[in-house]
Design an enzyme around this catalytic site. Structure first.
Site, mmCIF file in Angstrom:
data_model
loop_
_atom_site.group_PDB
_atom_site.id
_atom_site.type_symbol
_atom_site.label_atom_id
_atom_site.label_comp_id
_atom_site.label_asym_id
_atom_site.label_seq_id
_atom_site.Cartn_x
_atom_site.Cartn_y
_atom_site.Cartn_z
ATOM 1 N N SER A 48 -25.270 -37.981 -42.073
ATOM 2 C CA SER A 48 -23.941 -38.193 -41.289
ATOM 3 C C SER A 48 -24.458 -37.578 -39.598
ATOM 4 O O SER A 48 -25.859 -36.518 -40.102
ATOM 5 C CB SER A 48 -22.454 -37.675 -41.651
ATOM 6 O OG SER A 48 -21.771 -37.356 -40.384
ATOM 7 N N TYR A 100 -16.242 -31.129 -43.622
ATOM 8 C CA TYR A 100 -17.261 -32.420 -44.102
ATOM 9 C C TYR A 100 -18.586 -31.908 -43.526
ATOM 10 O O TYR A 100 -19.146 -32.804 -43.901
ATOM 11 C CB TYR A 100 -16.948 -33.878 -43.204
ATOM 12 C CG TYR A 100 -17.149 -35.287 -43.114
ATOM 13 C CD1 TYR A 100 -17.133 -36.140 -44.256
ATOM 14 C CD2 TYR A 100 -18.077 -35.459 -41.781
ATOM 15 C CE1 TYR A 100 -18.318 -37.005 -43.879
ATOM 16 C CE2 TYR A 100 -18.739 -36.335 -41.243
ATOM 17 C CZ TYR A 100 -18.716 -37.671 -43.091
ATOM 18 O OH TYR A 100 -18.912 -38.437 -42.887
#
Length: 268
Positions: free
Chosen positions: A150, A163
């Protein structure tokens, strides 16, 4: 559609894609199937929808596709999934670690169970899948591991501690495994998307419109795409095509990298 080997560079190979019942993972699975690879789908969702996706891959591309519902929280289920893939197809040549979940909360209020689950699914499951698949790749002297990271593998955002930590971990895992197998015909890379247009993102828009008193276009541009200079979503097809490139012979010298596909997010 031609069946020549030039158009089917992965004919006879097998690709395992975790978190592939929708969104990015499904697009990657379909792209590998189009290139001739047999597919192992994995993920949660409506059983009839998953079966439809599995059957459609077989009918559209003339490959074999199976589904395994291994829970990415469970290392034993992950190992069993790889074993089943090997039993069915003889090998797992390509692994795409795509499974992921998210939770947003200030760190001092972050639920411990959410932290544990995000680290397990977004990071540890990739370790377990790689660990199980790598011996077969070493035996063949060829393999591709592609981890879905990401933009948050490279930069942070507030309230996403688990995350961001997991995705930074993916970048480190990618580098380490790449170094270990660099002389064995195996490459290990990560793809770092920004905001990708998926059903999950689309479903967030009405609630955000209501909560902030904004139009759909304002939510997209000023909320979701605030970090992306292009002000355009990355598409699942664009992510899938980057995965295809990383799995190709043309990319055999690329390993240990985290490649951004984020509309300029991490250039800032």
């Amino acid at each position: 559609m031609s069946n020549s080997s030039a158009n089917k560079p992965h004919a006879g190979r097998t690709a395992l894609v975790t978190g592939s019942t929708s969104g990015i993972g499904l697009a990657i699975a379909r792209a590998f199937a189009e290139q001739g690879a047999n597919i192992i789908l994995n993920g949660f969702g409506d059983a009839s929808e998953i079966e439809q996706n599995r059957a459609t891959i077989e009918s559209d591309f003339g490959v074999k596709a199976i589904y395994n519902g291994a829970n990415m929280l469970n290392p034993d289920e992950i190992a069993t999934m790889v074993d089943e893939a090997v039993e069915t197809f003889g090998a797992v040549d390509i692994v795409v670690n795509n499974a992921g979940i998210q939770h947003v909360s200030p760190v001092d209020e972050f639920p411990v169970d959410k932290w544990d689950a995000i680290i397990a699914i977004n990071l540890s499951s990739s370790f377990h899948t790689i660990r199980a698949a790598l011996p077969g790749m070493k035996k063949k002297g060829w393999g591709r591991v592609i981890n879905t990271a990401s933009a948050h593998a490279l930069v942070a955002s507030p309230y996403k501690s688990a995350y961001v930590a997991a995705k930074h971990g993916i970048a480190g895992l990618t580098k380490t495994v790449a170094l270990e197998v660099a002389e064995q015909g195996i490459t290990v890379n990560a793809i770092a998307p920004g905001y990708v247009w998926t059903p999950l993102v689309e479903r967030q828009i009405p609630d955000t419109m209501k909560a902030r008193g904004l139009t759909e276009e304002q939510v997209k541009r000023d909320v979701l795409l605030a970090a992306q200079p292009t002000k355009e979503f990355v598409t699942v097809e664009q992510v899938a095509q980057l995965a295809m490139y990383l799995a190709s012979d043309a990319a055999s010298a690329i390993t240990g990298t985290t490649m951004s596909i984020d509309g300029g997010w991490t250039a800032k």
